[in-house]
Structures are given as C-alpha cells and as structure tokens.
Design a protein around this motif. Structure first.
Motif, short mmCIF file in Angstrom:
data_model
loop_
_atom_site.label_atom_id
_atom_site.label_comp_id
_atom_site.label_asym_id
_atom_site.label_seq_id
_atom_site.Cartn_x
_atom_site.Cartn_y
_atom_site.Cartn_z
N PHE A 37 0.85 -1.52 -0.02
CA PHE A 37 -0.28 0.30 -0.05
C PHE A 37 0.61 1.60 -0.05
O PHE A 37 0.73 2.80 -0.63
CB PHE A 37 -0.89 0.26 1.27
N TRP A 38 1.69 1.15 0.82
CA TRP A 38 2.89 2.47 0.84
C TRP A 38 3.94 2.41 -0.60
O TRP A 38 3.21 3.80 -1.31
CB TRP A 38 3.91 2.45 2.05
N ILE A 39 4.25 1.68 -1.12
CA ILE A 39 4.44 1.46 -2.39
C ILE A 39 3.45 2.33 -3.81
O ILE A 39 3.95 2.51 -4.08
CB ILE A 39 5.56 -0.13 -3.26
N ALA A 40 2.39 1.62 -3.62
CA ALA A 40 1.57 2.27 -4.47
C ALA A 40 0.80 4.31 -3.91
O ALA A 40 0.72 4.74 -5.07
CB ALA A 40 -0.25 1.60 -4.61
N GLY A 41 1.03 3.88 -3.03
CA GLY A 41 0.64 5.48 -2.60
C GLY A 41 1.65 6.65 -2.79
O GLY A 41 1.51 7.24 -3.53
N THR A 42 3.06 5.78 -2.78
CA THR A 42 4.12 6.08 -3.22
C THR A 42 4.05 6.76 -4.46
O THR A 42 4.37 8.13 -5.36
CB THR A 42 5.27 6.13 -3.10
N HIS A 43 3.76 5.91 -5.17
CA HIS A 43 3.51 6.04 -6.92
C HIS A 43 2.12 6.59 -7.37
O HIS A 43 2.98 7.19 -8.01
CB HIS A 43 3.53 4.71 -7.63
#
Length: 141
Positions: A10-16
């Motif tokens: 979720f953090w990776i997707a949010g950063t993207h």
C-alpha cells in the motif's frame, strides 16, 4: 507477516500515486480525461469514474492510511502485549482517518466538495448528486 507485506505494498502504491498519478492529474486536464476513460472497470457510469479521478488525492491518502494501519497492527500483534499502547492507538487513528477520507471521497464524487481536495481544473465540475438534483428540478419547471 502478510499484513506487513500488504502494508508495504500500500505504501509503494501510495508513493507511486503521489509521484506519478496525482501530480499529473493535478496539472493536466487531458490526463484527467484519459484517466476517466481508462477506468472502465467501474460499472457505475462516467460520472462516478470522473468523481474518482477528482478524488485522487483522497484515494492516495487511503493507500497510506491503510498501509500504516496494517503495519502498525502487525507490529502490535507481534509485541504480544494486549494493552493499549501507541501501536493500538495508531491503528485506531488510521482506521478513523480512513473512514473520514472515505466520507470525503463520497462527498467529492456526489457533490464535488471540499474543493480544496479537487484538482484546480476540476473544481467547476458538478458532482453526481448535484447534477441529478438539477436535472430533476429542470424537469419539474
């Protein structure tokens, strides 16, 4: 363990989303139009898809909040402490903020408010419920 992995995803997707999607939608009206057209997986109509694009900032906030709550919950469980520590309150805060963000997202889709959370070029658009009410009032007149 899975909660930590999903939280990190979720953090990776949010950063993207922050770096690529939100920035482009915020600046480029054509990008917002293309994104609306690309969301064909939502069978709820063009107005709802457009509302989802208007609320892209809230979608990103939800990604970070869900990721944080999953990771804090996993760490709280690993501690094995049944008491109410900082991780417990972090999970509750993230869940509460997620619910607030979902309500704000629905307000953006239905009414296009609060306008500060909507990209500048989309602030003049009418929300789904507002449009339906206006159409109904025009038919009555």
């Amino acid at each position: 363990m899975f909660a930590m992995i999903f939280g990190a995803l979720f953090w990776i997707a949010g950063t993207h989303h922050v770096l690529r999607v939100d920035a482009r939608v915020w600046r480029d009206p054509e990008r917002a139009d293309r994104m609306t057209a690309a969301l064909t997986g939502f069978p709820l109509g063009t107005e709802v898809r457009r509302g989802l694009v208007r609320g892209t900032v809230l979608n990103t906030a939800n990604m970070f909040l869900l990721g944080t709550s999953l990771m804090c919950g996993a760490l709280w469980e690993q501690q094995g402490a049944p008491g109410e520590g900082i991780l417990f309150w972090s999970v509750l805060a993230c869940v509460g903020l997620t619910l607030v963000s979902v309500v704000l997202g629905l307000a953006v889709i239905w009414f296009n408010v609060p306008t500060r959370l909507v990209p500048p070029h989309m602030r003049d658009e009418v929300g789904l419920v507002t449009r339906k009410l206006r159409e109904r009032n025009l038919r009555r007149s």
